[in-house]
Enzyme design. Structure first.
Site, PDB file in Angstrom:
ATOM      1  CG  HIS A  94     -48.151 -21.015  -1.351  1.00  0.00           C
ATOM      2  ND1 HIS A  94     -47.112 -21.844  -1.667  1.00  0.00           N
ATOM      3  CD2 HIS A  94     -47.965 -20.702  -0.035  1.00  0.00           C
ATOM      4  CE1 HIS A  94     -46.323 -22.001  -0.613  1.00  0.00           C
ATOM      5  NE2 HIS A  94     -46.833 -21.311   0.398  1.00  0.00           N
ATOM      6  CD  GLU A 144     -46.645 -23.612  -4.636  1.00  0.00           C
ATOM      7  OE1 GLU A 144     -47.457 -24.374  -4.103  1.00  0.00           O
ATOM      8  OE2 GLU A 144     -46.163 -22.608  -4.057  1.00  0.00           O
ATOM      9  CG  ASP A 197     -52.623 -22.536   0.415  1.00  0.00           C
ATOM     10  OD1 ASP A 197     -53.354 -21.840  -0.327  1.00  0.00           O
ATOM     11  OD2 ASP A 197     -51.646 -22.067   1.050  1.00  0.00           O
ATOM     12  NE  ARG A 235     -42.476 -24.723   1.062  1.00  0.00           N
ATOM     13  CZ  ARG A 235     -43.054 -23.728   1.744  1.00  0.00           C
ATOM     14  NH1 ARG A 235     -44.364 -23.719   1.898  1.00  0.00           N
ATOM     15  NH2 ARG A 235     -42.333 -22.745   2.250  1.00  0.00           N
TER      16      ARG A 235
HETATM   17  P1  NAD Z   1     -42.221 -26.241  12.224  1.00  0.00           P
HETATM   18  O1  NAD Z   1     -40.762 -26.402  11.928  1.00  0.00           O
HETATM   19  O2  NAD Z   1     -42.620 -25.467  13.438  1.00  0.00           O
HETATM   20  O3  NAD Z   1     -42.901 -27.696  12.347  1.00  0.00           O
HETATM   21  C1  NAD Z   1     -42.635 -28.754  11.502  1.00  0.00           C
HETATM   22  C2  NAD Z   1     -42.834 -30.042  12.300  1.00  0.00           C
HETATM   23  O4  NAD Z   1     -42.717 -31.148  11.399  1.00  0.00           O
HETATM   24  C3  NAD Z   1     -41.795 -30.242  13.415  1.00  0.00           C
HETATM   25  O5  NAD Z   1     -42.445 -30.499  14.645  1.00  0.00           O
HETATM   26  C4  NAD Z   1     -40.997 -31.447  12.938  1.00  0.00           C
HETATM   27  O6  NAD Z   1     -40.527 -32.259  14.019  1.00  0.00           O
HETATM   28  C5  NAD Z   1     -42.047 -32.174  12.112  1.00  0.00           C
HETATM   29  N1  NAD Z   1     -41.492 -33.182  11.210  1.00  0.00           N
HETATM   30  C6  NAD Z   1     -40.250 -33.230  10.649  1.00  0.00           C
HETATM   31  N2  NAD Z   1     -40.125 -34.357   9.935  1.00  0.00           N
HETATM   32  C7  NAD Z   1     -41.294 -35.041  10.034  1.00  0.00           C
HETATM   33  C8  NAD Z   1     -41.775 -36.267   9.523  1.00  0.00           C
HETATM   34  N3  NAD Z   1     -40.979 -37.049   8.771  1.00  0.00           N
HETATM   35  N4  NAD Z   1     -43.016 -36.661   9.854  1.00  0.00           N
HETATM   36  C9  NAD Z   1     -43.799 -35.890  10.623  1.00  0.00           C
HETATM   37  N5  NAD Z   1     -43.410 -34.700  11.149  1.00  0.00           N
HETATM   38  C10 NAD Z   1     -42.171 -34.290  10.852  1.00  0.00           C
HETATM   39  O7  NAD Z   1     -42.860 -25.643  10.917  1.00  0.00           O
HETATM   40  P2  NAD Z   1     -44.259 -24.857  10.778  1.00  0.00           P
HETATM   41  O8  NAD Z   1     -44.032 -23.403  10.984  1.00  0.00           O
HETATM   42  O9  NAD Z   1     -45.290 -25.558  11.580  1.00  0.00           O
HETATM   43  O10 NAD Z   1     -44.520 -25.038   9.214  1.00  0.00           O
HETATM   44  C11 NAD Z   1     -44.797 -26.318   8.647  1.00  0.00           C
HETATM   45  C12 NAD Z   1     -44.718 -26.220   7.144  1.00  0.00           C
HETATM   46  O11 NAD Z   1     -45.783 -25.396   6.668  1.00  0.00           O
HETATM   47  C13 NAD Z   1     -43.452 -25.515   6.617  1.00  0.00           C
HETATM   48  O12 NAD Z   1     -42.411 -26.448   6.419  1.00  0.00           O
HETATM   49  C14 NAD Z   1     -43.890 -24.905   5.331  1.00  0.00           C
HETATM   50  O13 NAD Z   1     -43.534 -25.796   4.281  1.00  0.00           O
HETATM   51  C15 NAD Z   1     -45.403 -24.843   5.427  1.00  0.00           C
HETATM   52  N6  NAD Z   1     -45.951 -23.460   5.343  1.00  0.00           N
HETATM   53  C16 NAD Z   1     -46.915 -23.199   4.422  1.00  0.00           C
HETATM   54  C17 NAD Z   1     -47.464 -21.920   4.336  1.00  0.00           C
HETATM   55  C18 NAD Z   1     -48.565 -21.568   3.361  1.00  0.00           C
HETATM   56  O14 NAD Z   1     -48.837 -20.380   3.139  1.00  0.00           O
HETATM   57  N7  NAD Z   1     -49.240 -22.534   2.757  1.00  0.00           N
HETATM   58  C19 NAD Z   1     -46.985 -20.914   5.189  1.00  0.00           C
HETATM   59  C20 NAD Z   1     -46.016 -21.233   6.132  1.00  0.00           C
HETATM   60  C21 NAD Z   1     -45.483 -22.515   6.205  1.00  0.00           C
END
Ligand code: NAD
Length: 335
Positions: free
Chosen positions: A295, A263, A258, A234
């Protein structure tokens, strides 16, 4: 269920229409983004389906509940754009798609790393101009480099597995270490150690108050000179003006994005014949060692099929009064 689907593009319609044959929901595909000015389009629709840049804050939720909306169905994983506390207080349910294809995002992440490292964006333009010189295209072997992964949930795990295949040394930071990754050889370290030791840093944690601007001037001061920074999570995880300063003084040697904090006014639209008024974004595009994609990390046919299937199934579960495992509850913002 009657669904008002905001921020709809042709590709959304294609995948949702195909999947909806199984569900029979009545979907209004709206091009408009959900904002305070467009809530009226949801009048008469109990369900509103939104994407990453739709605004679902307290004011908009209160407006929607008055129009009879009782369900917000996110067709994405992150829910940082929804005021979950207010939704809970006024009785609007929120559902999301927690996992559709973590591989799609992870593969795009590694794609950005490789393109920046081997300067594929520059080589592509050069060769088309008949310039076959290699000066300025020098890269490095990924094998043996230290990559710091911040957030090792579904996407961070896939990124770790891909980079393990490249022979990278993997450091990670996550409040909940992942046992499978420890077995793979990933070392969990403090954020400070990750910043200090990594050649490449990639962000996969959610955007929350604790992670807002996790990459700022103070963080960059701990990093190696010339570090590669990748953000496919994000935009607001990064303080962009600070990172621009880092690019100018060479602290950041490569930047792959990305996502971008502002955005919402840019991405997903064709603005090629418009003047871009965001000077911070425009400055980013002037650097030869920066690649920005709009994105698109999630955007594979596999992920789109999965997003439409899960979104429509979530909506059916709520409509039928069944438990929905993808409901975002107040507990999600407490943890
Ligand atoms: P997820 O919930 O499976 O994993 C997120 C991880 O971050 C968890 O393991 C959590 O413990 C950890 N976390 C929480 N707080 C933290 C901190 N302070 N420091 C370090 N780690 C921490 O989520 P995911 O499916 O792996 O997705 C991750 C992120 O990717 C989403 O939040 C979303 O914003 C982003 N995303 C982007 C796209 C894109 O098209 N660019 C698509 C999907 C998701």
């Amino acid at each position: 269920m009657r669904i008002a689907m905001f921020s709809t593009k042709g590709y959304d319609k294609t995948f949702f229409q195909a999947e909806n044959n199984k569900y029979g929901h009545e979907i209004a595909y709206l091009e408009a983004r959900l904002t305070a000015q467009t809530t009226r389009l949801a009048d008469g629709y109990p369900a509103v389906c939104v994407f990453v840049n739709d605004i679902v804050d307290a004011e908009i939720l209160s407006d929607l509940v008055g129009k009879g909306v009782s369900l917000i169905a996110l067709r994405c994983a992150g829910f940082n754009n929804v005021d979950i506390k207010v939704a809970h207080e006024i009785g609007i349910k929120v559902v999301r798609v927690p996992a559709y294809s973590p591989h799609a995002v992870a593969e795009h992440t590694v794609g950005l790393m490789l393109a920046l490292n081997r300067k594929i964006h520059r080589a592509y333009a050069r060769v088309r101009e008949g310039n076959f010189a290699l000066d300025g295209l020098l890269g490095f072997d990924m094998r043996g480099k230290t990559v710091g992964i911040i957030g090792t949930g579904k996407i961070g795990q896939c990124v770790s597995e891909l980079l393990h295949g490249f022979g990278c040394r993997l450091l990670a930071h996550d409040p909940y270490p992942n046992r499978d990754l420890i077995n793979l050889g990933v070392e969990y370290v403090s954020l400070r150690d990750l910043f200090m030791q990594s050649d490449i840093i990639t962000l996969h944690c959610p955007l929350m108050p604790e992670t807002y601007h996790i990459i700022d001037d103070a963080a960059m001061r701990m990093m190696k000179q010339g570090v590669m920074l990748i953000n496919t999570s994000r935009g607001a995880l990064i303080d962009t003006p600070d990172v621009i300063d880092g690019l100018k003084d060479g602290k950041i040697g490569y930047l792959g994005l990305d996502v971008y904090e502002e955005e919402g006014d840019l991405f997903f639209e064709d603005l090629s014949d418009k003047v871009i008024h965001d000077d911070v974004f425009s400055r980013l595009l002037t650097f030869p060692n920066v690649i920005v994609t709009g994105h698109q990390a999630f955007f594979t046919s596999d992920a789109m099929k999965s997003i439409s299937a899960t979104t429509l199934s979530n909506i059916s579960a709520i409509e039928n009064g069944e438990p929905c495992e993808n409901e975002v509850t107040i507990e999600h913002i407490k943890s």
